[in-house]
Scaffold this active site. Structure first.
Site, PDB file in Angstrom:
ATOM      1  N   GLY A  73       6.812  13.689  -1.667  1.00 37.09           N
ATOM      2  CA  GLY A  73       6.540  14.731  -0.689  1.00 37.09           C
ATOM      3  C   GLY A  73       6.705  14.218   0.737  1.00 37.09           C
ATOM      4  N   ASN A 149      -4.566  20.027   2.159  1.00 36.85           N
ATOM      5  CA  ASN A 149      -5.017  19.080   1.137  1.00 36.85           C
ATOM      6  C   ASN A 149      -6.501  18.731   1.255  1.00 36.85           C
ATOM      7  OD1 ASN A 149      -3.555  17.992   3.481  1.00 36.85           O
ATOM      8  ND2 ASN A 149      -4.342  16.019   2.811  1.00 36.85           N
ATOM      9  N   GLN A 177       0.741  20.751  -1.876  1.00 38.59           N
ATOM     10  CA  GLN A 177      -0.485  21.095  -2.619  1.00 38.59           C
ATOM     11  C   GLN A 177      -0.367  22.434  -3.347  1.00 38.59           C
ATOM     12  OE1 GLN A 177      -3.296  19.329  -3.143  1.00 38.59           O
ATOM     13  NE2 GLN A 177      -2.709  17.584  -1.876  1.00 38.59           N
ATOM     14  N   SER A 197       6.055  17.804  -4.278  1.00 40.67           N
ATOM     15  CA  SER A 197       5.897  16.458  -4.832  1.00 40.67           C
ATOM     16  C   SER A 197       5.365  16.566  -6.262  1.00 40.67           C
ATOM     17  CB  SER A 197       4.903  15.692  -3.962  1.00 40.67           C
ATOM     18  OG  SER A 197       4.628  14.443  -4.537  1.00 40.67           O
ATOM     19  N   HIS A 199       3.835  14.529  -8.400  1.00 38.76           N
ATOM     20  CA  HIS A 199       2.558  13.991  -8.895  1.00 38.76           C
ATOM     21  C   HIS A 199       1.361  14.872  -8.551  1.00 38.76           C
ATOM     22  CE1 HIS A 199       0.624  11.994  -5.274  1.00 38.76           C
ATOM     23  NE2 HIS A 199       1.842  12.171  -4.802  1.00 38.76           N
ATOM     24  N   THR A 235      20.966   6.578  -6.116  1.00 36.01           N
ATOM     25  CA  THR A 235      21.094   6.909  -7.543  1.00 36.01           C
ATOM     26  C   THR A 235      19.868   7.695  -8.006  1.00 36.01           C
ATOM     27  OG1 THR A 235      22.394   4.930  -7.862  1.00 36.01           O
ATOM     28  CG2 THR A 235      21.427   5.900  -9.843  1.00 36.01           C
ATOM     29  N   CYS A 322      -5.013   9.492   2.190  1.00 29.98           N
ATOM     30  CA  CYS A 322      -4.448   8.511   3.115  1.00 29.98           C
ATOM     31  C   CYS A 322      -5.490   8.049   4.122  1.00 29.98           C
ATOM     32  CB  CYS A 322      -3.239   9.088   3.829  1.00 29.98           C
ATOM     33  SG  CYS A 322      -3.624  10.578   4.695  1.00 29.98           S
TER      34      CYS A 322
HETATM   35  N1  PLP Z   1       1.774  16.777   2.079  1.00 31.20           N
HETATM   36  C1  PLP Z   1       0.566  17.074   1.589  1.00 31.20           C
HETATM   37  C2  PLP Z   1      -0.089  18.373   1.971  1.00 31.20           C
HETATM   38  C3  PLP Z   1      -0.081  16.178   0.733  1.00 31.20           C
HETATM   39  O1  PLP Z   1      -1.297  16.476   0.247  1.00 31.20           O
HETATM   40  C4  PLP Z   1       0.562  14.966   0.407  1.00 31.20           C
HETATM   41  C5  PLP Z   1      -0.128  13.963  -0.440  1.00 31.20           C
HETATM   42  O2  PLP Z   1      -1.332  13.831  -0.422  1.00 31.20           O
HETATM   43  C6  PLP Z   1       1.842  14.722   0.923  1.00 31.20           C
HETATM   44  C7  PLP Z   1       2.410  15.647   1.763  1.00 31.20           C
HETATM   45  C8  PLP Z   1       2.577  13.476   0.580  1.00 31.20           C
HETATM   46  O3  PLP Z   1       3.092  13.551  -0.739  1.00 31.20           O
HETATM   47  P1  PLP Z   1       3.518  12.218  -1.531  1.00 31.20           P
HETATM   48  O4  PLP Z   1       2.265  11.558  -1.970  1.00 31.20           O
HETATM   49  O5  PLP Z   1       4.344  12.718  -2.678  1.00 31.20           O
HETATM   50  O6  PLP Z   1       4.322  11.404  -0.592  1.00 31.20           O
END
Ligand code: PLP
Length: 373
Positions: A73, A149, A177, A197, A199, A235, A322
């Site tokens: 993401g 998030n 999200q 993203s 995961h 790749t 983060c």
């Molecule tokens: N954007 C939002 C709103 C997110 O919650 C996150 C991850 O916590 C990201 C971007 C980043 O995604 P990734 O962990 O796949 O880099």
């Protein structure tokens, strides 16, 4: 710790779906061919790449040619902002975006791009009139996240995109999200760019995509080979792409069921705390991601609550994943103007489809126990 480990940090990441893992395995073992090569050994990878693109496009109402695979993401978000920087387009974004947007915006601003951070309401909503007032130039990029998030607030993306287009600007949404959790039709929403993203929706880590509307020319972030029609070199990670497509399809197929389940768990949690006379302030808007529960407890510290919950076998977060290495109040809680005594004592419980009523009851009694001490 008498109960099993309870994972309640699904906004940080989710458990890989068993179906997705199964679908990935052949591409990690015998079907390892490079999808760009013309020979027989690559046919299976090439087919999987094509089919995954179609599945993902269908899940979000896009055309297959509008899906560009990325490594996560963060890369998708960086790509959206980088495109504006390279074209010297002004950028308007919100003050509660993820750092995957805010940091590249800072970078763009340091390089002379005009960047405007919009304020949000106390529930985290962007005001349409304020957005409109800030779209002064003939063209630029607006980037507003779909769902936050930390506090779960869902924006009126369709209205914001329409307003943006009225002014001739381009609209991006960080939907990391939201994808797989809220029904999304990019064409109906009217977005030009959208990040996701895997995961976050039970797919593997290290894979994501950027939706780029057909006809929109967006400069490439990663240069090199001719993968992704020359727009994103490197790749392809076929196993991860197949896993992402499988997990997304699975989640989209059960979106109503999952939402109802999460809403039920969330209601139980909030009512359970109330019944035990635990005072809390809930952050976010009424229109929010079910299961994303940001709670502030006055005169507590989120950090201490997190560690005590962890010791008692429950994984939660203080806010953005983060931010886990800093003890500062998050930029999101600052932006919604949350009082410091509440902001300091904020935790985020993000329930996922695998959580049960029993998990929630243990979370409730654990919070009560910790706060009573
Ligand atoms: N954007 C939002 C709103 C997110 O919650 C996150 C991850 O916590 C990201 C971007 C980043 O995604 P990734 O962990 O796949 O880099």
């Amino acid at each position: 710790m008498k109960h099993k480990l309870i994972y309640a940090d699904n906004a940080a990441t989710t458990k890989l779906s068993a179906l997705a893992l199964e679908a990935m395995l052949p591409y990690l073992k015998e079907e390892f061919g490079n999808a760009s090569q013309p020979y027989i050994s690559s046919r299976s990878s090439k087919r999987a790449l094509k089919e995954s693109r179609i599945i993902i496009a269908n899940c979000i109402g896009a055309l297959p040619d509008e899906i560009f695979f990325t490594s996560c993401g963060t890369e998708s978000d960086n790509w959206a902002i980088y495109g504006a920087l390279i074209q010297q387009l002004p950028i308007v974004t919100s003050s509660i975006e993820h750092h995957a947007i805010l940091r590249p915006c800072e970078y763009a601003a340091n390089r002379g791009n005009k960047v405007t951070l919009l304020p949000v309401s106390s529930t985290g909503l962007v005001d349409m009139k304020i957005l409109s007032r800030n779209l002064q130039e003939d063209c630029g990029l607006v980037s507003i996240m779909f769902a936050n998030n930390e506090i779960g607030t869902i924006q009126s993306i369709n209205d914001l995109a329409n307003e943006t287009h009225k002014k001739g600007w381009i609209f991006h949404s960080d939907a990391v999200q939201a994808v797989g959790h809220i029904p999304i039709d990019v064409h109906k929403l009217g977005v030009d760019l959208l990040s996701a993203s895997a995961h976050k929706f039970n797919g593997p880590k290290g894979i994501g995509f950027l939706y780029i509307k057909k006809g929109l020319k967006w400069p490439s972030l990663i240069l090199g080979g001719s993968q992704e029609k020359g727009h994103r070199a490197g790749t392809e990670n076929i196993a991860a792409i197949v896993g992402m497509a499988t997990a997304l399809q699975e989640n989209v197929d059960s979106i109503d069921h999952n939402s109802r389940h999460l809403k039920m768990l969330e209601t139980r949690l909030l009512e359970g705390l109330r019944l035990l006379d635990v005072y809390y302030h809930r952050n976010g808007d009424n229109n929010h991601l079910f299961g994303n529960i940001s709670l502030s407890f006055p005169f507590q510290t989120g950090e201490a609550l997190l560690h005590r919950m962890d010791l008692l076998g429950i994984s939660i977060s203080t806010g953005a994943a983060c931010n886990s290495e800093t003890t500062q109040i998050s930029h999101v809680l600052n932006a919604i103007g949350l009082d410091k005594t509440l902001a300091n004592g904020t935790i985020r419980i993000s329930l996922g489809k695998e959580n049960t009523l029993e998990d929630v009851d243990i979370i409730i009694s654990t919070i009560k126990k910790i706060l009573s001490k």
